[in-house]
Scaffold this motif. Structure first.
Motif, PDB file in Angstrom:
ATOM      1  N   PHE A 369     -27.267  69.813  17.066  1.00 15.66           N
ATOM      2  CA  PHE A 369     -27.719  68.534  16.533  1.00 15.66           C
ATOM      3  C   PHE A 369     -28.838  67.993  17.410  1.00 15.66           C
ATOM      4  O   PHE A 369     -28.687  67.928  18.622  1.00 15.66           O
ATOM      5  N   PRO A 370     -29.937  67.571  16.817  1.00 16.90           N
ATOM      6  CA  PRO A 370     -30.909  66.845  17.615  1.00 16.90           C
ATOM      7  C   PRO A 370     -30.266  65.555  18.114  1.00 16.90           C
ATOM      8  O   PRO A 370     -29.325  65.053  17.505  1.00 16.90           O
ATOM      9  N   LEU A 371     -30.781  65.045  19.192  1.00 16.70           N
ATOM     10  CA  LEU A 371     -30.060  63.963  19.860  1.00 16.70           C
ATOM     11  C   LEU A 371     -30.411  62.591  19.305  1.00 16.70           C
ATOM     12  O   LEU A 371     -30.572  61.636  20.034  1.00 16.70           O
ATOM     13  N   THR A 372     -30.546  62.475  17.976  1.00 17.85           N
ATOM     14  CA  THR A 372     -30.885  61.175  17.417  1.00 17.85           C
ATOM     15  C   THR A 372     -29.650  60.326  17.182  1.00 17.85           C
ATOM     16  O   THR A 372     -29.756  59.138  16.968  1.00 17.85           O
ATOM     17  N   ARG A 373     -28.509  60.943  17.189  1.00 18.23           N
ATOM     18  CA  ARG A 373     -27.265  60.188  17.046  1.00 18.23           C
ATOM     19  C   ARG A 373     -26.354  60.591  18.179  1.00 18.23           C
ATOM     20  O   ARG A 373     -26.446  61.710  18.675  1.00 18.23           O
ATOM     21  N   PRO A 374     -25.478  59.697  18.564  1.00 20.83           N
ATOM     22  CA  PRO A 374     -24.533  60.086  19.615  1.00 20.83           C
ATOM     23  C   PRO A 374     -23.739  61.301  19.153  1.00 20.83           C
ATOM     24  O   PRO A 374     -23.300  61.362  18.007  1.00 20.83           O
TER      25      PRO A 374
ATOM     26  N   SER B 215     -29.336  63.906   8.170  1.00 25.90           N
ATOM     27  CA  SER B 215     -28.690  62.611   8.415  1.00 25.90           C
ATOM     28  C   SER B 215     -27.206  62.798   8.726  1.00 25.90           C
ATOM     29  O   SER B 215     -26.591  61.957   9.360  1.00 25.90           O
ATOM     30  N   TYR B 216     -26.650  63.912   8.269  1.00 29.03           N
ATOM     31  CA  TYR B 216     -25.237  64.222   8.473  1.00 29.03           C
ATOM     32  C   TYR B 216     -24.333  63.081   8.033  1.00 29.03           C
ATOM     33  O   TYR B 216     -23.345  62.761   8.682  1.00 29.03           O
ATOM     34  N   GLY B 217     -24.698  62.455   6.917  1.00 32.93           N
ATOM     35  CA  GLY B 217     -23.875  61.389   6.369  1.00 32.93           C
ATOM     36  C   GLY B 217     -22.516  61.901   5.915  1.00 32.93           C
ATOM     37  O   GLY B 217     -21.566  61.134   5.809  1.00 32.93           O
ATOM     38  N   SER B 311     -37.948  63.778  13.937  1.00 34.22           N
ATOM     39  CA  SER B 311     -37.263  64.091  15.192  1.00 34.22           C
ATOM     40  C   SER B 311     -35.779  64.351  14.967  1.00 34.22           C
ATOM     41  O   SER B 311     -35.111  64.902  15.832  1.00 34.22           O
ATOM     42  N   SER B 312     -35.265  63.958  13.803  1.00 33.64           N
ATOM     43  CA  SER B 312     -33.865  64.269  13.569  1.00 33.64           C
ATOM     44  C   SER B 312     -33.692  65.715  13.110  1.00 33.64           C
ATOM     45  O   SER B 312     -32.580  66.211  13.043  1.00 33.64           O
ATOM     46  N   VAL B 313     -34.793  66.375  12.769  1.00 33.32           N
ATOM     47  CA  VAL B 313     -34.713  67.791  12.419  1.00 33.32           C
ATOM     48  C   VAL B 313     -35.013  68.642  13.648  1.00 33.32           C
ATOM     49  O   VAL B 313     -34.286  69.571  13.993  1.00 33.32           O
ATOM     50  N   LEU B 314     -36.101  68.329  14.299  1.00 32.67           N
ATOM     51  CA  LEU B 314     -36.502  69.067  15.488  1.00 32.67           C
ATOM     52  C   LEU B 314     -36.700  68.022  16.583  1.00 32.67           C
ATOM     53  O   LEU B 314     -37.727  67.359  16.640  1.00 32.67           O
ATOM     54  N   GLY B 315     -35.684  67.863  17.391  1.00 32.75           N
ATOM     55  CA  GLY B 315     -35.708  66.792  18.378  1.00 32.75           C
ATOM     56  C   GLY B 315     -36.727  67.031  19.480  1.00 32.75           C
ATOM     57  O   GLY B 315     -37.245  68.145  19.650  1.00 32.75           O
ATOM     58  N   VAL B 327     -42.871  69.692  10.563  1.00 28.57           N
ATOM     59  CA  VAL B 327     -41.471  69.502  10.225  1.00 28.57           C
ATOM     60  C   VAL B 327     -41.394  68.708   8.927  1.00 28.57           C
ATOM     61  O   VAL B 327     -42.065  67.696   8.785  1.00 28.57           O
ATOM     62  N   VAL B 328     -40.625  69.210   7.989  1.00 27.80           N
ATOM     63  CA  VAL B 328     -40.467  68.539   6.697  1.00 27.80           C
ATOM     64  C   VAL B 328     -39.076  67.931   6.649  1.00 27.80           C
ATOM     65  O   VAL B 328     -38.097  68.623   6.885  1.00 27.80           O
ATOM     66  N   ASN B 329     -39.010  66.661   6.373  1.00 27.74           N
ATOM     67  CA  ASN B 329     -37.711  65.994   6.285  1.00 27.74           C
ATOM     68  C   ASN B 329     -37.741  64.921   5.207  1.00 27.74           C
ATOM     69  O   ASN B 329     -37.853  63.748   5.497  1.00 27.74           O
TER      70      ASN B 329
END
Lengths: 427, 370
Positions: A369-374, B215-217, B311-315, B327-329
């Motif tokens: 997981f990228p570190l955008t969430r804890p 988003s991993y909702g 950045s949530s795809v490729l941090g 990066v496409v998101n």
């Protein structure tokens, strides 16, 4: 009885059930009780009726009998459903704990087993080569016991090593076919040969196998597949396949100018590693996660994917997600090319991804997981009613594959079954 | 009296919401719709107008401002359109009620002229006691004074609808899911969550939640469903195809339902719907009526051209990769009407081909462009 009350009642019963469970002996289906889902082992038959009566007993007196009966029924059903949900997935149970070395296991095998279990060595080719190289070592360190012959005894010795490897992680199809070949060679080796000579001959055979079936095969596949990449193409690939990686690198070296879309997904997120290799070779890359595929598929000229194994009906067994990519590509009339050596052919036919599969370990093992969430919010653990499944493979039906590139040529998926025969396999 | 002074308070409310929308501080279509209604109520209650055209223009102006702030949040425009529709209806009630109600005779020519199956009831229920005097020079406020109470009622109706939308969608949940089914859903949708939880009161079924990266909702969804007692499996998006052969139904939420019967939904919905189609598994979409959008010829590619944070795809922890890779998101997928089997709304179940009719009934054609 209000909904809230009913829910509360159910929760109480569930809790009671859970405590009852922990006291009960571990059920036979799940060989490793401490493995991945301690909270809900497959329900033994007994609790359902018992809990039914319990529900009726605890129902408040004010509740109508109809409601109470319904409640009891639903609770009983609940147990059935939960156990059924488990049963569907129970057969690809995860073998987490590496068993203690049983019998005469070579230290190199123990080491390799750990590497497999922790996914330090993954990928069909890598695992096969690693296994064969370690087997060379095992064979060299082997001495035939007195009153026995190498031809007869070495196979049983190897079987011990193999079962240790399998206990670490289920065997790859590639390993299976390589080992089958090796055992054939062992039992066929000359009984009168001096022991050291026989061992050397076997090691030589192993080297030949790696060279012919894997390394040279990959080179031929690379040569064939690079011809399918043209200037200005947009290539899409999913996860990471060593063959596809080499095909892309070689095509770029040959001067073809194209760009690559790397699609990736949990649980492994292997595409990131492919991405860094491609970027290092200065190939223009776009990176996306699998759900975004629908947005980019229209721009793609060819999809290249690797395979774990390929069945005789042409279905490709590969990293989970490949089937989705192939399906979308097929829908948009984008050719799907599978790069696969012939030693990955497996003789059986598998109809869906359920009959055989493997689970990746839970949690964020691959730091994916990228570190955008804890991280805590993303790595859920199994709990009551919640189970986390990470299947590693899926099966792409032959209908969504355009061609399979092998070292014997480019063939349509329907013709896979003829290849082993054409290669001279003894029937 | 200065003509613009009346609106300073409501003006500020509009600006605040527009800013929030622009910064994506209001998330979720229902949340946005609710906020829009509240702002519109403030605007209408403070507004000064002497005839219907002025009123419509005021509402439209506010609508335009909000839609421009966040053109991808379709519920804003929908709510404004809905209000305009109600305003006209109330106005017609009040004004035509006093006039003769002979217009109720059905004739094919009228049907053609009207061009839309507007509800024909206007004339009947108008026992209206209101006497509207538009552009009265003696008492310019009289029009507003008489119309405002009914307008407030209309706004309250919209508000009530929004507040009960989940419950109303979930009313039919038990008829759509039966015991022992395996349901697949993707990401987190409040509508679907309520729907499944309400069905869980009647049946025991299993839900497979695809986590929907980046988003991993799905993690929140799985957490919430399992704590409500629903047997839940959380799987990565990659295994949707693998599991689909055992799934009985795919239930997903929508971001906006378009007039052609297609929809925008969270990214990954297209994959799930296509995989479902490949396995002949029915796809059920739960969506409130406020998501119906009278548009269809939109930017379909690239998931409605709305992108989330890469950045949530490729941090940034991937250091040297970050500046060399595109990066496409995208936020949303466009799902074609042929991939959806049914829309479950707070006003019954509708197949995709009849969506246009509901849209015609709930909005006025002239408002499609605000």
């Amino acid at each position: 009885m209000t909904k809230a009350e009913r829910r509360e009642l159910q929760e109480r019963q569930r809790a009671a059930k859970a405590t009852g469970k922990t006291a009960a002996p571990p059920p036979p289906v799940n060989a490793k009780p401490g493995a991945s889902r301690p909270s809900q082992p497959p329900t033994p038959a007994s609790p359902a009726p018992k809990r039914g009566s319990q529900a009726r007993g605890t129902a408040p007196a004010g509740a109508t009998t109809g409601k109470g009966a319904k409640d009891a029924k639903s609770v009983a059903e609940d147990a059935v459903v939960r156990s059924r949900g488990l049963r569907i997935f129970s057969h690809f149970a995860l073998q987490r704990t590496v068993a203690h070395a049983k019998g005469d296991v070579h230290p190199a095998i123990v080491h390799l087993g750990l590497m497999f279990a922790e996914f330090k060595v993954s990928g069909a080719n890598a695992r096969c080569i690693a296994t064969l190289s370690v087997f060379k070592q095992v064979i060299q360190d082997y001495t035939t016991p007195t009153h026995n012959t190498l031809t007869r005894h070495l196979n049983t010795h190897l079987s011990v090593q193999i079962s240790h490897l399998v206990s670490a992680r289920p065997m790859a199809v590639t390993m299976g076919s390589a080992i089958r070949q090796l055992k054939l060679e062992i039992s066929g080796s000359d009984i009168d040969l001096p022991e050291q000579d026989a061992k050397d001959a076997l090691c030589h055979k192993i080297d030949n196998y790696i060279r012919d079936r894997i390394i040279i095969a990959d080179q031929v596949i690379q040569e064939t597949a690079t011809k399918k990449i043209h200037d200005g193409d947009v290539i899409l690939t999913y996860a990471r396949s060593s063959v596809v990686e080499n095909v892309l690198l070689e095509a770029w070296e040959e001067g073809t100018r194209f760009s690559v879309y790397v699609v990736d997904s949990r649980p492994m997120l292997e595409g990131k590693r492919l991405l860094s290799v491609l970027v290092a070779a200065s190939i223009p890359c776009t990176y996306l996660l699998l759900p975004a595929l629908g947005s980019v598929i229209t721009e793609i000229s060819t999809v290249f994917v690797g395979a774990h194994s390929i069945h005789s009906n042409g279905a490709v067994y590969s990293r989970a997600g490949t089937a989705l990519v192939a399906m979308m590509a097929k829908q948009h009339s984008v050719p799907v090319v599978v790069c696969c050596e012939t030693y990955k052919f497996s003789e059986g036919v598998q109809l869906d991804s359920f009959t055989k599969n493997e689970l990746a370990p839970n949690g964020d093992l691959f730091s994916s997981f990228p570190l955008t969430r804890p991280r805590g919010s993303l790595t859920l653990q199994n709990q009551t009613n919640l189970e986390i499944l990470n299947p590693l493979y899926d099966l792409t039906p032959p209908s969504s594959i355009t061609a399979v590139v092998t070292e014997v040529g480019v063939i349509p998926p329907d013709s896979i079954s003829s290849i082993p025969l054409a290669l001279g396999r003894q029937v | 009296m200065a003509p613009e002074s009346h609106s300073s308070g409501s003006q500020r409310a509009v600006e605040t919401l527009a800013a929030k929308l622009r910064r994506r501080q209001v998330l979720g279509s229902r949340e946005t719709a609710l906020e829009t209604v509240l702002v519109l109520r403030q605007v209408v209650s403070k507004a000064r107008f002497t005839n219907i055209h002025q009123l419509v223009e005021i509402i439209r102006g506010v609508g335009r401002k909000l839609v421009e702030a966040q053109p991808k949040e379709h519920t804003v425009g929908n709510t404004v359109r809905k209000l305009l529709h109600h305003v006209r209806e109330e106005y017609n009630n009040a004004s035509k009620g006093t006039a003769a109600s002979a217009a109720n005779v059905f004739s094919i020519s009228k049907f053609v002229l009207q061009g839309q199956p507007r509800k024909q009831v206007t004339a009947q229920k108008a026992e209206s006691a209101l006497v509207l005097r538009e552009d009265d020079p003696d008492d310019p406020d009289s029009f507003a004074r008489t119309l405002k109470p009914v307008l407030m009622e209309a706004i309250q109706v919209i508000l009530d609808e929004l507040e009960t939308v989940y419950e109303n969608i979930s009313k039919s949940a038990k008829d759509h899911i039966h015991s022992d089914e395996i349901i697949l859903t993707i990401g987190k949708s409040h509508t679907v969550e309520t729907f499944l939880k309400s069905a869980a009161h009647y049946h025991n079924f299993t839900v497979i939640v695809a986590e929907s990266g980046p988003s991993y909702g799905g993690h929140d969804m799985a957490q919430s469903l399992s704590s409500a007692g629903v047997s839940t499996f959380l799987v990565p998006d990659s295994s949707i195809y693998a599991l689909m052969s055992r799934v009985n139904k795919v239930i997903i939420g929508a971001h906006a339902v378009l007039a052609n019967g297609g929809m925008y939904a969270i990214t990954g919905s297209l994959l799930a719907a296509t995989a479902a189609r490949a396995h002949s598994t029915p796809v059920v979409v739960c969506a409130g009526q406020f998501k119906l959008t009278p548009l269809w010829n939109l930017y379909h590619e690239y998931g409605a051209l709305d992108f989330a944070d890469p950045s949530s795809v490729l941090g940034f922890e991937e250091g040297d990769l970050v500046d060399k890779v595109d990066v496409v998101n995208p936020f949303y997928d466009y799902v074609r009407p042929d991939l959806v089997d049914v829309y479950i709304t707070n006003d019954g179940d509708h197949p995709p081909p009849s969506i246009y009719r509901i849209i015609k009934e709930s909005y006025d054609d002239e408002d499609n462009e605000l």
